[in-house]
Write an enzyme that holds these catalytic residues in place. Structure first.
Site, PDB file in Angstrom:
ATOM      1  N   SER A   7       0.837  -1.198   0.000  1.00  0.00           N
ATOM      2  CA  SER A   7       0.000   0.000   0.000  1.00  0.00           C
ATOM      3  C   SER A   7       0.871   1.246   0.000  1.00  0.00           C
ATOM      4  CB  SER A   7      -0.903   0.013   1.232  1.00  0.00           C
ATOM      5  OG  SER A   7      -1.550   1.268   1.354  1.00  0.00           O
ATOM      6  N   HIS A  32      -0.882  -1.217  -4.412  1.00  0.00           N
ATOM      7  CA  HIS A  32      -2.205  -0.927  -3.864  1.00  0.00           C
ATOM      8  C   HIS A  32      -2.353   0.573  -3.626  1.00  0.00           C
ATOM      9  CE1 HIS A  32      -5.950  -2.357  -2.077  1.00  0.00           C
ATOM     10  NE2 HIS A  32      -5.787  -1.430  -1.140  1.00  0.00           N
ATOM     11  N   ASP A  34      -4.902   3.348  -2.285  1.00  0.00           N
ATOM     12  CA  ASP A  34      -6.105   3.600  -1.496  1.00  0.00           C
ATOM     13  C   ASP A  34      -6.618   5.015  -1.742  1.00  0.00           C
ATOM     14  OD1 ASP A  34      -6.578   1.172   0.046  1.00  0.00           O
ATOM     15  OD2 ASP A  34      -4.680   1.603   1.038  1.00  0.00           O
ATOM     16  N   MET A  36      -9.352   7.737  -0.963  1.00  0.00           N
ATOM     17  CA  MET A  36     -10.340   8.071   0.064  1.00  0.00           C
ATOM     18  C   MET A  36     -10.875   9.476  -0.190  1.00  0.00           C
ATOM     19  SD  MET A  36      -8.443   6.680   3.495  1.00  0.00           S
ATOM     20  CE  MET A  36      -7.442   5.193   3.480  1.00  0.00           C
ATOM     21  N   HIS A  66      -8.095   0.883  -5.067  1.00  0.00           N
ATOM     22  CA  HIS A  66      -9.162   0.611  -4.100  1.00  0.00           C
ATOM     23  C   HIS A  66      -9.925   1.909  -3.848  1.00  0.00           C
ATOM     24  CE1 HIS A  66     -10.096  -0.688   0.349  1.00  0.00           C
ATOM     25  NE2 HIS A  66     -11.186  -0.610  -0.390  1.00  0.00           N
ATOM     26  N   MET A  68     -12.337   3.896  -2.015  1.00  0.00           N
ATOM     27  CA  MET A  68     -13.125   4.087  -0.790  1.00  0.00           C
ATOM     28  C   MET A  68     -13.835   5.426  -0.910  1.00  0.00           C
ATOM     29  SD  MET A  68     -10.617   2.552   2.155  1.00  0.00           S
ATOM     30  CE  MET A  68      -9.052   2.736   1.311  1.00  0.00           C
ATOM     31  N   MET A 137     -11.979  -6.329   3.938  1.00  0.00           N
ATOM     32  CA  MET A 137     -11.322  -5.463   4.908  1.00  0.00           C
ATOM     33  C   MET A 137     -11.217  -6.197   6.241  1.00  0.00           C
ATOM     34  SD  MET A 137     -10.578  -2.783   3.211  1.00  0.00           S
ATOM     35  CE  MET A 137      -9.927  -1.867   4.630  1.00  0.00           C
ATOM     36  N   GLY A 142     -10.207   3.460   6.425  1.00  0.00           N
ATOM     37  CA  GLY A 142     -10.028   4.895   6.626  1.00  0.00           C
ATOM     38  C   GLY A 142      -9.010   5.297   7.658  1.00  0.00           C
ATOM     39  N   PHE A 143      -8.547   4.354   8.461  1.00  0.00           N
ATOM     40  CA  PHE A 143      -7.564   4.681   9.490  1.00  0.00           C
ATOM     41  C   PHE A 143      -6.463   3.636   9.512  1.00  0.00           C
ATOM     42  CE2 PHE A 143     -11.544   6.493  11.065  1.00  0.00           C
ATOM     43  CZ  PHE A 143     -11.153   7.785  11.405  1.00  0.00           C
ATOM     44  N   GLY A 144      -5.237   4.087   9.739  1.00  0.00           N
ATOM     45  CA  GLY A 144      -4.132   3.171   9.911  1.00  0.00           C
ATOM     46  C   GLY A 144      -3.959   2.790  11.367  1.00  0.00           C
ATOM     47  N   ASP A 175      -7.016  -6.698   3.330  1.00  0.00           N
ATOM     48  CA  ASP A 175      -6.404  -5.390   3.575  1.00  0.00           C
ATOM     49  C   ASP A 175      -6.691  -4.978   5.015  1.00  0.00           C
ATOM     50  OD1 ASP A 175      -5.418  -2.827   3.516  1.00  0.00           O
ATOM     51  OD2 ASP A 175      -6.793  -2.084   1.980  1.00  0.00           O
ATOM     52  N   GLY A 177      -4.017  -4.590   8.733  1.00  0.00           N
ATOM     53  CA  GLY A 177      -3.329  -5.327   9.775  1.00  0.00           C
ATOM     54  C   GLY A 177      -2.552  -6.530   9.300  1.00  0.00           C
TER      55      GLY A 177
END
Length: 217
Positions: A7, A32, A34, A36, A66, A68, A137, A142-144, A175, A177
């Site tokens: 990512s 990847h 992301d 948002m 991806h 979102m 997911m 939306g959060f790391g 996606d 963790g």
């Protein structure tokens, strides 16, 4: 072997082209991206111009985009034109999922649908045959830095059974963790592709990290 999709949210954006080229050179299968919008998820990242920049800088990269975002149908062609190879929309972000899948396929991109942790895999019962990819997911989008949601492993198993029972080539991507210490669990459950940000960018040796992920069967 696992398909590895680093990512780029963990990349140095001041050197984004170089970062992506380095990942490709080190053996990353996909990149990847992301996207948002600040509506579907609270954070804002980047849009089609950044995808276009990456495509120009690294023509050989497979861009795993991806989305979102709300109302994804409005932007599918824009992202495809920018260079996306694979476009994944969220089932929760569109009122007419089958129409969104058709619209994605019409762009010529690989077609993916993502499910948030609370959305059951049965949501895909009537569209699974039309998909190249399902992205599950394993954290809320939306959060790391979130903790892995353990129920995702059983969800992967159920989805993989749906796919195998139909004899489909549909891939399962996960996606959230994903680290080296738990990557084997995802693959054992039935995943094909692993998205990892800090698990690769935070490694002392990115090449060794990518190789280790790829070696998981």
């Amino acid at each position: 072997m696992a398909i590895v999709s680093p990512s780029i949210l963990s990349a140095d954006f001041a050197r984004l082209g170089e970062e992506v080229q380095n990942l490709v050179d080190l053996g990353a299968d996909w990149i990847h991206c992301d996207v948002m919008d600040g509506r579907f998820v609270p954070n804002i990242t980047f849009g089609a111009p950044v995808i276009a920049h990456i495509r120009r800088a690294v023509p050989a990269a497979f861009l795993d985009v991806h989305l979102m975002i709300e109302e994804p149908d409005r932007y599918l062609q824009q992202f495809r034109d920018a260079g996306a190879d694979q476009l994944t929309v969220h089932a929760e972000a569109t009122r007419h999922l089958h129409r969104s899948i058709q619209a994605t396929a019409a762009t010529g991109a690989k077609t993916g649908v993502s499910l948030n942790p609370h959305t059951p895999e049965t949501e895909l019962e009537y569209v699974l045959d039309d998909l190249d990819l399902v992205l599950l997911m394993s954290v809320n989008p939306g959060f790391g830095g979130q903790s892995l949601i353990e129920s995702v492993f059983a969800k992967i198993e159920r989805l993989r059974k749906m796919i195998d029972d139909r004899g489909l080539p549909t891939l399962i991507e996960v996606d959230g963790g994903v680290k080296m210490h738990n990557a084997q669990r995802f693959m054992d459950a039935g995943a094909h592709a692993l998205v990892s940000g800090s698990g690769i960018f935070g490694a002392d040796d990115r090449g060794a990290a990518i190789a280790a992920f790829k070696a998981i069967v």
